[in-house]
Design a protein around this motif. Structure first.
Motif, short mmCIF file in Angstrom:
data_model
loop_
_atom_site.label_atom_id
_atom_site.label_comp_id
_atom_site.label_asym_id
_atom_site.label_seq_id
_atom_site.Cartn_x
_atom_site.Cartn_y
_atom_site.Cartn_z
N ILE A 4 -5.31 15.85 29.01
CA ILE A 4 -5.10 15.37 30.38
C ILE A 4 -5.38 16.51 31.36
O ILE A 4 -4.95 17.65 31.14
N VAL A 5 -6.09 16.19 32.44
CA VAL A 5 -6.44 17.19 33.45
C VAL A 5 -5.65 16.87 34.72
O VAL A 5 -5.65 15.73 35.21
N PHE A 6 -4.98 17.88 35.24
CA PHE A 6 -4.14 17.71 36.43
C PHE A 6 -4.64 18.57 37.59
O PHE A 6 -5.30 19.58 37.40
N ASP A 7 -4.25 18.14 38.79
CA ASP A 7 -4.38 18.97 39.99
C ASP A 7 -3.10 19.81 40.06
O ASP A 7 -2.01 19.27 40.22
N PRO A 8 -3.21 21.15 39.95
CA PRO A 8 -2.00 21.98 39.88
C PRO A 8 -1.44 22.39 41.24
O PRO A 8 -0.74 23.39 41.35
N ILE A 9 -1.74 21.60 42.27
CA ILE A 9 -1.16 21.87 43.58
C ILE A 9 0.19 21.18 43.67
O ILE A 9 0.30 19.96 43.54
N VAL A 10 1.23 21.97 43.86
CA VAL A 10 2.60 21.45 43.93
C VAL A 10 3.18 21.77 45.31
O VAL A 10 3.31 22.94 45.68
N LYS A 11 3.46 20.72 46.06
CA LYS A 11 4.01 20.88 47.41
C LYS A 11 3.16 21.85 48.24
O LYS A 11 3.67 22.74 48.91
N GLY A 12 1.85 21.66 48.12
CA GLY A 12 0.92 22.44 48.92
C GLY A 12 0.59 23.81 48.38
O GLY A 12 -0.20 24.54 48.98
N LEU B 225 2.55 15.68 39.01
CA LEU B 225 1.21 16.22 39.18
C LEU B 225 0.21 15.08 39.28
O LEU B 225 0.33 14.07 38.58
N LYS B 226 -0.80 15.24 40.11
CA LYS B 226 -1.86 14.25 40.22
C LYS B 226 -2.81 14.41 39.03
O LYS B 226 -3.21 15.52 38.68
N VAL B 227 -3.15 13.28 38.40
CA VAL B 227 -4.11 13.31 37.29
C VAL B 227 -5.52 13.25 37.85
O VAL B 227 -5.82 12.44 38.74
N LEU B 228 -6.40 14.12 37.34
CA LEU B 228 -7.79 14.16 37.77
C LEU B 228 -8.68 13.45 36.75
O LEU B 228 -8.31 13.32 35.58
N PRO B 229 -9.86 13.01 37.17
CA PRO B 229 -10.74 12.29 36.23
C PRO B 229 -11.26 13.19 35.12
O PRO B 229 -11.68 14.33 35.37
N SER B 230 -11.23 12.66 33.91
CA SER B 230 -11.79 13.37 32.76
C SER B 230 -12.05 12.33 31.68
O SER B 230 -11.60 11.19 31.77
N ASP B 231 -12.79 12.73 30.66
CA ASP B 231 -13.07 11.84 29.53
C ASP B 231 -12.91 12.61 28.23
O ASP B 231 -13.32 13.77 28.14
N MET B 232 -12.33 11.96 27.23
CA MET B 232 -12.36 12.52 25.88
C MET B 232 -13.63 11.99 25.22
O MET B 232 -13.74 10.80 24.93
N ILE B 233 -14.61 12.87 25.03
CA ILE B 233 -15.88 12.45 24.44
C ILE B 233 -16.33 13.51 23.43
O ILE B 233 -15.72 14.56 23.29
#
Length: 287
Positions: free
Chosen positions: A93-101, A145-153
């Motif tokens: 899983i890929v996340f955006d690691p921005i927490v409270k700015g 955390l917001k999940v970012l687009p990714s693919d398991m391929i």
């Protein structure tokens, strides 16, 4: 809830040691990348990994490296990303690691919650569940955390789709047996190494699913079922969900179909069924 002055959202006795101590599994904090032409020297077409396309850049993170590190704190075209992988649950899983700015960096706590990776942030030392995508102990408890687009391929599909893409290098600063999996045949045999709580026999424990949460309700989609049909349209929590098999990458993606007919990609949690059910025991299932 607060116990012994510690803020938490899951019972503290459910968080168990996974074996290695804190940072005993080293995150990759200064990742290096190589061309596909270089990667083919040690990566064959069937090797799985996480593919991320962001801001015009395409990167592939092989599981043969992630299995030894579990976290990559990375930057793509100026945007920070947090690449996470728990081999026990097959959760990439890929996340955006921005927490409270603020940009947070993460490491491996050495702990597990229901057999899943528990991360910690290096700002507040709060503990975060990967499968929930949120903090479960400490100051940040309840923060998501917001999940970012990714693919398991597989690497073969990645290199065909993105011939100018780059691949996470084995030059990680650590000495590991890349190419050898310390978990052996764990992925294809029954049983788990750690307690997971509630089980659910609607699927096999290690069937791979794509899970989403909408309005606090969870649903799982079985990619193998979608692949056979090609595309499935589903109604869930007032949303029209389209599950589509993308032949060129041999993976299923989820979308929300809007009222005007346009579609917007949904970024699900890919996981073994047992792990998703342990975190979301009331989940619905499309299979």
């Amino acid at each position: 809830m607060v116990t012994n002055r510690v803020k938490h959202s899951v019972p503290l006795d459910e968080i168990v040691g996974g074996g290695p101590p804190k940072d005993g599994i080293p995150s990759i904090d200064n990742p290096k990348f190589v061309s596909i032409q270089e990667a083919v020297k040690w990566l064959d077409d069937n090797e799985p990994g996480i593919a991320v396309s962001l801001n015009g850049s395409n990167r592939f993170y092989p599981y043969q490296i992630l299995v030894w590190h579990e976290i990559v704190n990375d930057t793509i075209a100026g945007q920070r990303i947090l690449v996470t992988y728990c081999p026990l649950c097959l959760t990439g899983i890929v996340f955006d690691p921005i927490v409270k700015g603020e940009r947070f960096e993460f490491g491996i706590s050495g702990k597990l919650w229901r057999a899943n990776l528990v991360m910690y942030d290096r700002k507040t030392d709060s503990l975060w569940s990967q499968i929930l995508g949120e903090a479960i102990v400490g100051e940040m408890t309840g923060t998501q955390l917001k999940v970012l687009p990714s693919d398991m391929i597989r690497f073969g599909e990645f290199k065909k789709q993105y011939p100018s893409g780059t691949v996470l290098s084995r030059d990680t600063g650590a000495t590991r047996f890349y190419g050898q999996d310390p978990y052996g045949d764990y992925y294809t045999t029954e049983g788990t190494y750690f307690p997971v709580g509630k089980k659910d026999d609607r699927l096999g424990d290690k069937d791979f699913i794509l899970g989403i949460v909408v309005n606090g309700k969870a649903k799982a989609y079985l990619p193998d079922a979608v692949k056979k049909i090609g595309e499935v349209t589903d109604q869930f929590e007032g949303k029209t969900i389209v599950a589509r098999y993308e032949k060129e990458i041999d993976a299923v993606r989820l979308f929300e179909k809007k009222a005007d007919g346009t579609v917007e990609r949904i970024n699900p949690f890919g996981a073994f069924w047992f792990s998703w059910v342990a975190a979301h025991p009331d989940t619905e299932l499309l299979k």
